[in-house]
Design an enzyme around this catalytic site. Structure first.
Site, PDB file in Angstrom:
ATOM      1  N   HIS A   1       0.860  -1.201   0.000  1.00  0.00           N
ATOM      2  CA  HIS A   1       0.000   0.000   0.000  1.00  0.00           C
ATOM      3  C   HIS A   1       0.890   1.243   0.000  1.00  0.00           C
ATOM      4  O   HIS A   1       1.579   1.518  -0.978  1.00  0.00           O
ATOM      5  CB  HIS A   1      -0.942  -0.058   1.201  1.00  0.00           C
ATOM      6  CG  HIS A   1      -2.062   0.943   1.159  1.00  0.00           C
ATOM      7  ND1 HIS A   1      -2.424   1.634   0.038  1.00  0.00           N
ATOM      8  CD2 HIS A   1      -2.924   1.357   2.147  1.00  0.00           C
ATOM      9  CE1 HIS A   1      -3.451   2.431   0.308  1.00  0.00           C
ATOM     10  NE2 HIS A   1      -3.767   2.286   1.583  1.00  0.00           N
TER      11      HIS A   1
ATOM     12  N   HIS B   1      -1.987  -1.677 -11.583  1.00  0.00           N
ATOM     13  CA  HIS B   1      -2.888  -1.217 -10.525  1.00  0.00           C
ATOM     14  C   HIS B   1      -4.037  -2.203 -10.419  1.00  0.00           C
ATOM     15  O   HIS B   1      -4.451  -2.801 -11.419  1.00  0.00           O
ATOM     16  CB  HIS B   1      -3.420   0.188 -10.839  1.00  0.00           C
ATOM     17  CG  HIS B   1      -4.132   0.838  -9.703  1.00  0.00           C
ATOM     18  ND1 HIS B   1      -5.467   0.609  -9.433  1.00  0.00           N
ATOM     19  CD2 HIS B   1      -3.699   1.696  -8.735  1.00  0.00           C
ATOM     20  CE1 HIS B   1      -5.815   1.307  -8.361  1.00  0.00           C
ATOM     21  NE2 HIS B   1      -4.777   1.963  -7.919  1.00  0.00           N
TER      22      HIS B   1
ATOM     23  N   ARG C   1      -3.115  10.456 -11.264  1.00  0.00           N
ATOM     24  CA  ARG C   1      -2.268  11.038 -10.225  1.00  0.00           C
ATOM     25  C   ARG C   1      -0.803  11.059 -10.685  1.00  0.00           C
ATOM     26  O   ARG C   1      -0.051  11.978 -10.366  1.00  0.00           O
ATOM     27  CB  ARG C   1      -2.414  10.251  -8.917  1.00  0.00           C
ATOM     28  CG  ARG C   1      -3.827  10.269  -8.339  1.00  0.00           C
ATOM     29  CD  ARG C   1      -3.959   9.337  -7.144  1.00  0.00           C
ATOM     30  NE  ARG C   1      -3.678   7.955  -7.522  1.00  0.00           N
ATOM     31  CZ  ARG C   1      -3.566   6.951  -6.654  1.00  0.00           C
ATOM     32  NH1 ARG C   1      -3.714   7.184  -5.346  1.00  0.00           N
ATOM     33  NH2 ARG C   1      -3.320   5.723  -7.068  1.00  0.00           N
TER      34      ARG C   1
END
Length: 440
Positions: free
Chosen positions: A270, A318, A327
Site C-alpha cells: 500500500h 494497478h 495522479r
C-alpha cells in the site's frame, strides 16, 4: 461554523435516500461472489458505499464526481499558486460543493484554531526510540490525541444520539486533519534535522505551512498542496480507507480509527510502495544510466533484462486502473512545468521508462495493466527537493489520506452505517460448492 451547518443540511437531506434503499430495495442483487473473490481479498465485490470518491478503471479517481484536472481547475487557488489549498479541498470533499474564497478563508481560520497539538503528544513521540519508523511515530501521535476525543466524550456522556453523533465525529475529524501536518513536520524534524523544530506560520495555508515547518523552499509549497490532494482518497476499498471505516463502524472514535488506517497504509503493498519504487529506480539508474543518457534503446533492453531475471517493474500496474493513473500524470505535468526539475537526470529516466515500459509489458503479456500508477512518480519529486529520507514518504501519504478517511467516516456516522461484519465460510464449504458448481 458555516461548513458544519452546510454539512448538517446535506446529511439530513441525504438520509432519506439511504433509508429508502434499505427499506424498499434491500433485497435487490447488485453482484455475485465467486470463490476466487472470496479467497482473493474480496476483489471487485461491490459492498462498500462512499460518495466522496470513485475509482473508474478508465478515468481514474473522481473526487465528488470531478476528475483530478477538473478538481484542480474548479477549486480556489492559493495566493500566487496554480494549485488549490488543502482547506478548499476539505470543504469540497465534505460537501460536494466548490467553496467560495470566503468559505475557504473561514476553513483556514478554523484550522488555525484547531492545529494546536497538546504537549503530551510531543512527549509521547519523544519517548519512542529515535530510530522508530516515522509511521510508528505518526500512528502513536494520532492515537495519543484520543484522550481528548469529542466523539468519545459524547458517547460516554450518557446522551449519545445516533442522529447527532456525526457532529462529534466532524469535530474530531477536523481537529485531526488540521493537526496531522503539524505532527508530521515535528516527526521529520525530530528524526532528520536534529530536533530543530520550526513553529507553524499562522499566515500560511496547510500545504505551505507544512513546507515552511520542514525548512523547504517556496516551490515545495505547491508540491505539498498537490501531494496531499492527490493522495487524499481512492474510494473506500483500499486498505487505509477501509481499515479506518471498519474500525469506526464499531463506534471507535476517529483517532482510534485513523491510527489503525495508518498502520495499514504502512504496508509495502500500500503506502510503502512509493519508497520501494524510488529505491528500484535509483538502483536502475546506477546500473544502466550512471554515465549515459537514458535512450529508448537502452531503457528497452534494460527493462527486458529486468523482466527476464524474474523481477517486476515497480510502479506499473494497478488493482483497478486500466490506463495511466491520473495522479501520475498530474505529478509528471508538475515536473515538466518546473524549470530544473524537468531536466533532472532522475526525472528524465522516469520519463523515459514511462515511454518504454507499457510497450515492453504489453509485449511480455503478463501484466493486466502495463501503465504507471501514482508511486512511479511521487518519490522522484521528493528526492529532487532534497527530501531523501524515503522512509518518511509514507508519512506524507498519511497526511493526505487523512482528508478522505475523515470525510468518509463523518458521512458514515451522518448516515448511520452499521458495524461492518462480513460472513465467513470454511475451505470445506468452498470445496463442496465447487464440486456442486455453486452454493445450493
Amino acid at each position: 461554523m458555516a461548513l458544519k451547518e452546510t454539512l448538517k443540511q446535506k446529511i439530513e437531506e441525504f438520509r432519506p435516500r439511504t433509508t429508502r434503499l434499505v427499506k424498499e430495495f434491500g433485497k435487490v442483487k447488485i453482484d455475485e461472489v465467486t470463490i476466487d473473490q472470496c479467497i482473493g481479498g474480496a476483489r471487485d465485490i461491490r459492498c462498500l458505499v462512499t460518495d466522496i470518491s470513485y475509482l473508474d478503471p478508465q478515468e481514474g479517481i473522481r473526487f465528488r464526481g470531478k476528475t483530478i484536472p477538473e478538481t484542480f481547475e474548479a477549486l480556489p487557488k492559493a495566493p500566487g499558486s496554480k494549485y488549490p489549498t488543502v482547506e478548499s479541498f476539505w470543504y469540497f470533499l465534505l460537501t460536494g460543493d466548490v467553496p467560495t474564497p470566503a468559505q475557504v478563508d473561514e476553513v483556514c481560520a478554523e484550522f488555525k484554531k484547531r492545529q494546536v497539538v497538546p504537549s503530551y503528544v510531543w512527549d509521547t513521540i519523544r519517548a519512542l526510540p529515535r530510530d522508530s519508523h516515522p509511521m510508528v511515530m505518526l500512528s502513536v501521535g494520532i492515537l495519543a490525541m484520543q484522550k481528548d476525543s469529542k466523539f468519545c466524550g459524547f458517547y460516554n456522556s450518557g446522551k449519545f444520539n445516533k442522529m447527532t453523533a456525526w457532529e462529534y465525529v466532524y469535530e474530531d475529524a477536523s481537529d485531526l486533519v488540521a493537526r496531522i501536518p503539524i505532527v508530521a513536520a515535528f516527526i521529520y524534524n525530530l528524526k532528520y534535522r536534529g530536533d530543530f523544530q520550526i513553529a507553524p506560520d499562522p499566515s500560511l495555508d496547510m500545504g505551505a505551512n507544512f513546507a515552511h515547518m520542514i525548512g523547504q523552499c517556496e516551490e515545495y509549497k505547491d508540491v505539498a498542496r498537490m501531494y496531499f490532494i492527490l493522495h487524499s482518497d481512492h474510494e473506500s476499498g483500499n486498505v487505509s480507507a477501509h481499515t479506518t471505516h471498519l474500525v469506526h463502524s464499531a463506534l471507535s472514535d476517529p483517532y482510534y480509527a485513523y491510527s489503525a488506517g495508518l498502520n495499514g497504509l504502512a504496508g509495502p503493498l500500500h503506502g510503502l510502495a512509493n519508497q520501494e519504487v524510488l529505491d528500484w529506480t535509483l538502483k536502475f539508474q546506477e546500473k544502466y544510466c550512471k554515465d549515459k543518457e537514458p535512450t529508448k534503446e537502452l531503457i528497452t533492453q534494460a527493462l527486458w533484462d529486468t523482466l527476464n531475471s524474474g523481477q517486476v517493474i515497480p510502479g506499473y500496474g494497478h488493482a483497478v486502473l486500466r490506463k495511466t493513473d491520473p495522479r501520475y500524470t498530474s505529478q509528471r505535468e508538475f515536473c515538466l512545468n518546473t524549470p530544473g526539475l524537468k531536466d533532472d537526470p532522475l526525472f528524465k529516466l522516469v520519463a523515459m521508462i514511462f515511454e518504454v515500459a507499457p510497450g515492453v509489458l504489453t509485449e511480455q503479456g503478463k501484466a493486466k495493466n502495463p501503465w504507471p500508477n501514482v508511486d512511479a512518480q511521487s518519490g522522484v519529486i521528493q528526492w529532487y527537493y532534497g527530501l531523501r529520507e524515503w522512509d518518511f514518504y509514507t508519512v506524507l501519504f498519511g497526511v493526505g489520506r487523512a482528508l478522505g478517511c475523515m470525510a468518509n467516516i463523518t458521512w458514515d456516522r451522518g448516515l448511520g452505517y452499521a458495524i461492518e461484519r462480513p460472513k465467513s465460510v470454511t475451505t470445506a464449504m468452498l470445496e463442496k460448492w465447487a464440486e456442486a458448481g455453486g452454493r445450493q
